[in-house]
Design an enzyme around this catalytic site. Structure first.
Site, mmCIF file in Angstrom:
data_model
loop_
_atom_site.group_PDB
_atom_site.id
_atom_site.type_symbol
_atom_site.label_atom_id
_atom_site.label_comp_id
_atom_site.label_asym_id
_atom_site.label_seq_id
_atom_site.Cartn_x
_atom_site.Cartn_y
_atom_site.Cartn_z
ATOM 1 C CG HIS A 72 -2.058 -0.942 1.128
ATOM 2 N ND1 HIS A 72 -3.148 -0.891 1.975
ATOM 3 C CD2 HIS A 72 -2.293 -1.961 0.276
ATOM 4 C CE1 HIS A 72 -4.008 -1.833 1.649
ATOM 5 N NE2 HIS A 72 -3.496 -2.510 0.621
ATOM 6 C CE1 TYR A 200 -6.643 3.459 10.702
ATOM 7 C CE2 TYR A 200 -5.812 3.736 8.469
ATOM 8 C CZ TYR A 200 -5.730 3.142 9.712
ATOM 9 O OH TYR A 200 -4.738 2.226 9.965
ATOM 10 N N PRO A 292 -5.260 -0.248 18.214
ATOM 11 C CG PRO A 292 -7.164 -1.383 17.504
ATOM 12 C CD PRO A 292 -6.528 -0.806 18.730
ATOM 13 C CE LYS A 296 2.962 3.153 13.769
ATOM 14 N NZ LYS A 296 3.504 2.807 12.459
ATOM 15 C CE1 TYR A 384 -1.861 3.884 9.334
ATOM 16 C CE2 TYR A 384 -0.552 2.735 7.679
ATOM 17 C CZ TYR A 384 -1.707 2.838 8.433
ATOM 18 O OH TYR A 384 -2.710 1.911 8.281
#
Length: 389
Positions: A72, A200, A292, A296, A384
């Protein structure tokens, strides 16, 4: 029985540590209180930082990951239907990979089985002894017979509820914790993902996440109160709620179907300090828990054991204690940065019980800042995809 390093826990952290040490010629024995099938049956996250991918390659277990994993370049954030994509590759030249934690565990298990390295599943009554000396021992019961394992070091990779952290004297350890007033209701479904990358979503009704495990299997989540019961959520109710929280285009293209797994995961932030106690080291969920939201958990565990493996390899190769002496401080520095990022992601994407109109406007301002500032977007991308170990 004797070994150099006794590893408590056969999850991905313990197995990865065992594999890295085995490749360096350092003997290990792994003790796991559950069965092999039980360990493989755990449903967990599947977003791997670039550094975790590199560490699995170093361990020699990356072949299937590269064949089946999904690279991704970025993620999408959605705020009340207003969506923006953050392209990590363009921002900082890094990516993440979607590859299920269950598959990572399977790859590590198969590599260990093939090498003949010893793993004792269904080890009962595990207890740690004399780790404040140079002759630590681990006792356990297998098939009704008590065994003792002598070793040089003990690695506690047995999770939040494991025996390793519980074995440390109370006065020698400090813990920090935040429990969030909500959880994630997640379902697994054999349908193609609604998008090529994670979405998200923040909504006044609560957070939602559109994720995946493969091109044909999807994972979706909605925020629910901590006292919610999974039995109260039919598949139809879940899909209806998810559609309300995502943008119209995503809602229209959702490929729904019967869930093959459904569960509620509570959200918690937790850190223990320090992470070394004589010859005992804590790693993974035994040392820390993150919500979550920032993806991580597995990645922090991998970075912990990567540092610990290097420290132990240095000790045996050079008789130098520098790495093991510095282990706790080194990994805690990265752990707290990951805790901060996960807390931040959780704060801007979820609806809290005390969220008022001012708080929602602040969340909206954070979203607008992220999509309008390249500096802010680069910070998101850097965190991220994973900070340096």
């Amino acid at each position: 029985m004797r070994t150099k390093v006794a590893i408590i826990g056969a999850g991905p952290a313990g197995l990865l540590l065992g594999r890295l040490l085995e490749n360096a010629g350092i003997e290990t024995v792994i003790l796991e209180r559950r069965s092999q099938d039980y360990v493989l049956g755990r449903i967990r996250a599947g977003v791997l930082e670039q550094g975790t991918v590199e560490l699995l390659d170093r361990a020699g277990v990356g072949e299937r990951m590269h064949a089946d994993g999904l690279i991704h370049d970025g993620v999408e954030f959605c705020f009340d239907g207003d969506k923006h994509r953050f392209n990590f590759r363009e921002l900082i030249g890094r990516t993440v990979m979607v590859y299920g934690q269950t598959e990572v565990t399977r790859d590590l298990m198969q590599a260990r089985d093939a090498s003949g390295a010893k793993t004792v599943y269904e080890s009962e009554n595990v207890s740690l002894h004399d780790f404040d000396s140079d002759k630590p021992r681990v006792r356990y019961v297998k098939d009704g017979i008590e065994h003792e394992l002598a070793c040089d070091f003990i690695a506690g990779c047995d999770g939040y509820h494991g025996v390793s952290r519980a074995s440390v004297p109370a006065g020698s350890i400090r813990t920090f914790e935040r429990v969030y007033p909500f959880g994630w209701l997640g379902i697994l479904v054999d349908r193609p993902p609604v998008a090529e990358e994670l979405i998200y979503a923040h909504h006044e009704r609560g957070f939602a996440l559109c994720s995946m495990r493969s091109p044909t299997r999807s994972r979706y989540y909605v925020q629910v109160p901590t006292d919610e019961k999974v039995e109260e959520w039919s598949d139809d109710r879940f899909w209806d709620e998810l559609r309300r929280r995502v943008d119209d285009e995503t809602a229209e293209h959702l490929a729904t179907g019967p869930s093959i797994e459904k569960s509620i995961a509570p959200l918690r932030s937790f850190v223990a300090e320090p992470l070394r106690f004589g010859r005992l080291f804590l790693a993974g969920d035994a040392a820390h828990i993150v919500p979550p939201t920032g993806a991580k958990g597995l990645n922090l565990a991998a970075s912990d054991v990567g540092v610990l493996a290097d420290a132990l390899i240095e000790f045996y190769a050079d008789r130098s204690p520098a790495g093991i002496d510095g282990y706790s401080a080194r990994v805690l520095s990265r752990i707290w940065k990951a805790e901060r990022f996960s807390w931040w992601m959780t704060s801007i994407l979820h609806t809290f019980p005390d969220t008022d109109t001012f708080s929602r406007r602040i969340q909206r301002a954070e979203f607008d800042y992220l999509r309008s500032s390249e500096v802010a977007a680069r910070s998101l991308a850097e965190n991220y995809t994973g900070l340096p170990i």
